[in-house]
Scaffold this active site. Structure first.
Site, PDB file in Angstrom:
ATOM      1  N   LYS A 136     -14.785   0.014   7.064  1.00 17.66           N
ATOM      2  CA  LYS A 136     -13.859  -0.088   8.203  1.00 17.66           C
ATOM      3  C   LYS A 136     -14.500  -0.866   9.356  1.00 17.66           C
ATOM      4  O   LYS A 136     -13.815  -1.596  10.076  1.00 17.66           O
ATOM      5  CB  LYS A 136     -13.407   1.290   8.669  1.00 17.66           C
ATOM      6  CG  LYS A 136     -12.526   2.039   7.666  1.00 17.66           C
ATOM      7  CD  LYS A 136     -11.262   1.273   7.282  1.00 17.66           C
ATOM      8  CE  LYS A 136     -10.343   2.124   6.439  1.00 17.66           C
ATOM      9  NZ  LYS A 136      -9.126   1.412   6.009  1.00 17.66           N
ATOM     10  N   GLY A 145       0.763  -1.243   0.000  1.00 12.19           N
ATOM     11  CA  GLY A 145       0.000   0.000   0.000  1.00 12.19           C
ATOM     12  C   GLY A 145       0.791   1.288   0.000  1.00 12.19           C
ATOM     13  O   GLY A 145       0.232   2.337   0.284  1.00 12.19           O
ATOM     14  N   ALA A 163     -12.690   3.709  -2.256  1.00 15.24           N
ATOM     15  CA  ALA A 163     -14.137   3.890  -2.440  1.00 15.24           C
ATOM     16  C   ALA A 163     -14.291   4.932  -3.544  1.00 15.24           C
ATOM     17  O   ALA A 163     -13.352   5.684  -3.825  1.00 15.24           O
ATOM     18  CB  ALA A 163     -14.783   4.378  -1.155  1.00 15.24           C
ATOM     19  N   TYR A 223     -17.654  10.278   5.711  1.00 11.31           N
ATOM     20  CA  TYR A 223     -16.847   9.063   5.590  1.00 11.31           C
ATOM     21  C   TYR A 223     -17.683   7.913   5.006  1.00 11.31           C
ATOM     22  O   TYR A 223     -17.167   7.036   4.334  1.00 11.31           O
ATOM     23  CB  TYR A 223     -16.253   8.698   6.955  1.00 11.31           C
ATOM     24  CG  TYR A 223     -15.066   7.766   6.903  1.00 11.31           C
ATOM     25  CD1 TYR A 223     -15.083   6.549   7.587  1.00 11.31           C
ATOM     26  CD2 TYR A 223     -13.920   8.078   6.171  1.00 11.31           C
ATOM     27  CE1 TYR A 223     -13.997   5.687   7.560  1.00 11.31           C
ATOM     28  CE2 TYR A 223     -12.827   7.208   6.141  1.00 11.31           C
ATOM     29  CZ  TYR A 223     -12.881   6.025   6.834  1.00 11.31           C
ATOM     30  OH  TYR A 223     -11.809   5.154   6.808  1.00 11.31           O
ATOM     31  N   ILE A 229      -4.356  -0.671   2.492  1.00  8.10           N
ATOM     32  CA  ILE A 229      -5.019  -0.568   1.190  1.00  8.10           C
ATOM     33  C   ILE A 229      -6.508  -0.328   1.416  1.00  8.10           C
ATOM     34  O   ILE A 229      -7.132  -1.034   2.230  1.00  8.10           O
ATOM     35  CB  ILE A 229      -4.826  -1.882   0.375  1.00  8.10           C
ATOM     36  CG1 ILE A 229      -3.352  -2.069   0.018  1.00  8.10           C
ATOM     37  CG2 ILE A 229      -5.710  -1.882  -0.857  1.00  8.10           C
ATOM     38  CD1 ILE A 229      -3.039  -3.428  -0.593  1.00  8.10           C
ATOM     39  N   ILE A 270       0.890   6.359   4.659  1.00  9.73           N
ATOM     40  CA  ILE A 270       1.075   5.784   5.999  1.00  9.73           C
ATOM     41  C   ILE A 270       1.970   4.553   5.878  1.00  9.73           C
ATOM     42  O   ILE A 270       2.873   4.337   6.683  1.00  9.73           O
ATOM     43  CB  ILE A 270      -0.284   5.432   6.638  1.00  9.73           C
ATOM     44  CG1 ILE A 270      -1.015   6.717   7.058  1.00  9.73           C
ATOM     45  CG2 ILE A 270      -0.099   4.493   7.821  1.00  9.73           C
ATOM     46  CD1 ILE A 270      -2.418   6.516   7.555  1.00  9.73           C
TER      47      ILE A 270
END
Ligand SMILES: CCCCCCc1ccc(Oc2ccc(Oc3cccc(O)n3)cc2)c(O)c1
Length: 255
Positions: A163, A14, A96, A156, A93, A21
Site C-alpha cells: 500500500k 474488483g 497477499a 498487515y 484489487i 468495497i
C-alpha cells in the site's frame, strides 16, 4: 445526486460479492446515473456479479486477470470497441499470501512480496496506462489503500509495504496523466468486514479499537467509501489529484 454522473462510463474492477468495497462504490455511482462496466476474476465472482447487477439493466462485464498484461490490453481494446470513451476507473484489487498477513514482516518470502506488489500495485500502473487513451474527455482513477501503508499496523505486514508503494504510484500516475485531465487518487478506508478482510489476522481487534477510539467512535461503513468515490469521480473533485482521502471516522489522526 441522481445525475452527478449522468453520461459517464465508469469501469469498476474488483467486485467479489455484495460485501466488496467495489460493490458499495458501484451502488453509489449507479445511483448518480453512471453507466457501469465491470471486470471480475474467476467464474465464481463472475456469477456473483451477474446476480448483483441483475436489476441494473444492460451491464457489460469482462473477466480480467490483472497479473497478465495481455488480458489488460485485450480488456481495453474491447472497451474501446464496445464502450468508446471512458470517464472513470475504480481499482479495488489486492492480494497477499494469507500466511504472510500475520507474525513477523521479516519472514516475508520473496515470491510472497512480489505477488503482493504485482497484484496490489503494478496492476494499477498497467490499468492506468491502457485506460489513458480511452479517457479522451479526461476523467478520474480511484484505488483503495489502508493506514497500514503509512505506518505499522500489526499483521498487515507485506500488504502495508504494498500500500505504501500504491500510494506513491498514485502520485507518479497523477503527474503522468494530469496533463490529459485525468486525475488519480486513493481512498484510505477504515477496516470493513469484507471477504478480503478475512485474510488479515486479528481484524476484529482493530475494528473494536476503532469503535472505541476513532473521533467518530464508529467503524467505517462501505457506503461512506462509495460516496467518497462518487465525489472523486465527479466534477466536484476536479481540483484534486495525487491525493489520499481517509474515510476512517478520523482514526488516522490519532498517535
Ligand atoms: C491488521 C489490519 C486490520 C485492518 C485491515 C483492513 C484491510 C482489510 C482488507 C484489505 O484488503 C486485503 C486484500 C487482500 C488481502 O490478501 C488476502 C485476503 C484474503 C485471502 C488471501 O489469501 N489474501 C488482504 C487484505 C486491506 O487492504 C485492509
Amino acid at each position: 445526486m441522481e445525475s452527478l454522473l449522468k453520461g459517464k462510463n465508469i469501469l469498476i474492477m474488483g467486485v467479489a460479492n455484495k460485501r466488496s468495497i467495489a460493490w458499495a462504490i458501484a451502488e453509489s455511482l449507479y445511483k448518480a446515473g453512471a453507466r457501469l462496466i465491470f471486470t471480475y476474476q474467476g467464474e465464481k465472482f463472475g456469477k456473483n456479479l451477474k446476480e448483483l447487477t441483475a436489476d441494473m439493466g444492460e451491464v457489460l462485464m469482462y473477466s480480467c486477470d490483472v497479473t497478465k498484461d495481455e488480458e489488460i490490453k485485450d480488456l481495453f481494446q474491447r472497451l474501446k470497441e464496445e464502450v468508446g470513451t471512458l470517464h472513470g476507473v475504480v481499482h479495488s484489487i489486492a492480494h497477499a499470501k494469507v500466511e504472510e498477513l500475520t507474525g513477523k514482516y521479516a519472514n516475508t518470502s520473496r515470491d510472497g512480496y512480489l505477488m503482493a506488489q504485482n497484484i496490489s500495485v503494478y496492476s494499477l500502473v498497467a490499468v492506468a496506462r491502457e485506460a489513458e487513451p480511452l479517457m479522451t474527455e479526461g476523467g478520474s482513477i480511484v484505488t483503495m489503500t489502508y493506514l497500514g501503508g503509512e505506518r505499522v499496523v500489526k499483521n498487515y505486514n507485506v500488504m502495508g509495504v504494498a500500500k505504501a508503494a500504491l500510494e506513491s504510484s498514485v502520485k507518479y500516475l497523477a503527474n503522468d496523466l494530469g496533463p490529459n485531465g485525468i486525475r488519480v487518487n486513493a481512498i484510505s478506508a477504515g477496516p470493513i468486514r469484507t471477504l478480503a478482510a478475512k485474510g488479515v489476522s486479528d481484524f476484529n481487534t482493530i475494528l473494536h479499537e476503532i469503535q472505541e477510539k476513532a473521533p467518530l467512535r464508529r467503524a467505517t461503513d462501505a457506503s461512506e467509501v462509495g460516496d467518497t468515490a462518487l465525489f472523486l469521480m465527479s466534477h466536484l473533485s476536479r481540483g484534486i489529484t495525487g491525493e489520499v482521502i481517509h474515510v476512517d471516522s478520523g482514526y488516522h489522526i490519532l498517535g
